[in-house]
Enzyme design. Structure first.
Site, PDB file in Angstrom:
ATOM      1  N   LYS A 244       0.832  -1.192   0.000  1.00  0.00           N
ATOM      2  CA  LYS A 244       0.000   0.000   0.000  1.00  0.00           C
ATOM      3  C   LYS A 244       0.877   1.256   0.000  1.00  0.00           C
ATOM      4  CE  LYS A 244      -3.721  -1.973   2.889  1.00  0.00           C
ATOM      5  NZ  LYS A 244      -4.877  -1.790   2.002  1.00  0.00           N
ATOM      6  N   ARG A 318     -10.340 -11.657   2.258  1.00  0.00           N
ATOM      7  CA  ARG A 318     -11.260 -12.697   1.768  1.00  0.00           C
ATOM      8  C   ARG A 318     -10.601 -14.070   1.758  1.00  0.00           C
ATOM      9  NH1 ARG A 318     -12.093  -9.333  -3.551  1.00  0.00           N
ATOM     10  NH2 ARG A 318     -11.566  -7.801  -1.958  1.00  0.00           N
TER      11      ARG A 318
END
Length: 465
Positions: A244, A318
């Site tokens: 990020k 996920r």
């Protein structure tokens, strides 16, 4: 973190000042019933019952004899909640009791707002307490509201604690402490044991961290319907090799907000003694980087046997949830709820204040909406839109963890998770934010629970409790 002694009501036997909570359109009628000295005092102090405004009225000895709290006009009331928290922060030290007539839901909102106003994150610095205490209003379940406030405070503390002190091992400690407090059982599967017991994606996401990944499995209760809560416990998310940018990494201590929320909800359930059998599953990892980090284009095989092509290592939540959901699905509960700080797309869709949820069960969706209204805990249903299923099918594997194009990111993430649940008719997924970006009534800037109170209010209807 369970010792939230501030979040208690005043002794009901203690002397308490009457507090009149008034909307702007109620003020004139109230004033007409008061002595001229009181009307003059209120008028001279410019009290118009604006949202969060306070007016204290002295007695003959200079003590506070009466207090007024402003709830605002109808427009303000429609867009604000927990105004009483701001009132509580402004009142002088002492005990207060609501003198106005309110329906039970309003009284519960005011009482919970008061409790939540007492919250302060004090792990690293002591905070001066608000010293105004409320006597629990008549007809309101005192123990239930104190349990809800404590559960919310637990969630906030867990999210607010930085990853240096809230890694997977410390999240395990928090779950263990909670289990001990309520006589629950908890077991862990840690490190390479995850591979031995077939949790390959939890292991893969967390293996690059200095703190080994783990699966936390807590159970409580011996009778009633079964409820499984699954919470994303990514204690810090660098993004992995798809690292990020600095601006996006700054809040990633909150990426375990799903885990924090289900632990707070678990406290509410256990402290109120709901007659159900509870299971809490938390895949606890840090998505970090070293030579063992998983890579873009890797293909992983999940616990369920479905293969997943990795197209972004920053879509890790996920992956760990999928293995936990697959485990939960092996002994199907009456209701399964997944909570995760999963996608930025959810924030684009509904902002920071609303918890979007997905379910194929219309009665469950209705119960959650009603629970949200009752608990003043806003949620919004988004669709499991079946035509988007093709977007999560890359061709080379069964599933794609990060479909290209950027469209419907919240929905495609939810569809991904649904693939790991066999019977989706009693399944709901919440994509929460877990963070209050600016102060609001009862919600200081920082970690915050989302959806838990709505779920708690919905459970009796959903599970026939």
């Amino acid at each position: 973190m369970l010792n939230h002694t501030r979040l208690k009501f005043a002794d009901p036997k203690a002397d308490a000042v009457e507090l009149f909570a008034l909307s702007a359109d109620q003020l004139d009628a109230w004033s007409k019933d008061q002595p001229q000295t009181v009307r003059t005092w209120v008028d001279r102090h410019g009290f118009k019952a604006a949202s969060g405004a306070v007016c204290t009225i002295p007695g003959e000895g200079g003590e506070v004899a009466m207090a007024l709290a402003g709830l605002g006009d109808n427009k303000t009331r429609a867009r604000e909640r927990f105004v009483m928290a701001t009132v509580a922060s402004k009142l002088p030290k002492g005990n207060y009791k609501l003198a106005s007539s309110h329906d039970i839901e309003d009284a519960e909102e005011h009482a919970l707002a008061w409790l939540l106003s007492q919250y302060a994150f004090e792990i690293y610095r002591a905070q001066p307490p608000h010293e105004a205490r409320l006597v629990c209003p008549e007809g309101v379940d005192k123990d239930k509201l104190e349990a809800i406030a404590a559960g919310e405070a637990l969630t906030r503390d867990l999210i607010n604690t930085p990853a240096s002190d809230m890694g997977p091992d410390k999240l395990e400690d928090a779950a263990t402490e909670l289990a001990k407090a309520h006589g629950a059982q908890v077991k862990m599967i840690t490190g390479d044991a995850l591979l031995d017991q077939n949790f390959p994606m939890i292991h893969t996401v967390g293996r690059a961290s200095a703190t080994p990944p783990r699966l936390i499995d807590m159970t409580w209760g011996s009778e009633g319907p079964t409820l499984t809560l699954v919470g994303k416990g990514v204690c810090f998310d660098t993004g992995g090799l798809n690292i990020k940018p600095a601006g996006s990494m700054g809040l990633m201590k909150k990426d375990m907000g799903g885990a924090a929320t289900v632990l707070g909800l678990a406290h509410m359930i256990m402290a109120t003694g709901l007659k159900l059998r509870l299971r809490v599953l938390i895949p606890a990892v840090e998505n970090s980087i070293d030579g063992s980090a998983y890579r873009p284009q890797d293909i992983l095989t999940s616990r369920k046997g479905l293969t997943v092509e990795i197209n972004n290592t920053d879509a890790e939540g996920r992956l760990v949830l999928a293995d936990a959901l697959a485990l939960a699905d092996e002994t199907p509960p009456d209701l399964m709820i997944c909570m995760a700080t999963l996608t930025g797309a959810a924030r684009v869709a509904v902002g920071p204040d609303i918890a979007p949820f997905f379910t194929d069960d219309t009665p469950l969706a209705d119960a959650l909406r009603n629970g949200a209204r009752q608990a003043r805990d806003p949620v919004w249903e988004l669709p499991f839109h079946d035509p988007y299923e093709t977007m999560i099918e890359p061709g080379i594997a069964d599933l794609d963890n990060a479909p290209k194009g950027g469209f419907a990111g919240t929905i495609t993430a939810a569809l991904f998770l649904r693939r790991f649940v066999t019977d989706t008719s009693r399944f709901a997924h919440f994509d929460i934010y877990g963070w209050q970006p600016s102060p609001a009534h009862a919600r200081p800037k920082g970690g915050v629970g989302m959806g838990a109170r709505a779920i708690l209010a919905a459970l009796p209807k959903v599970l026939d409790l």
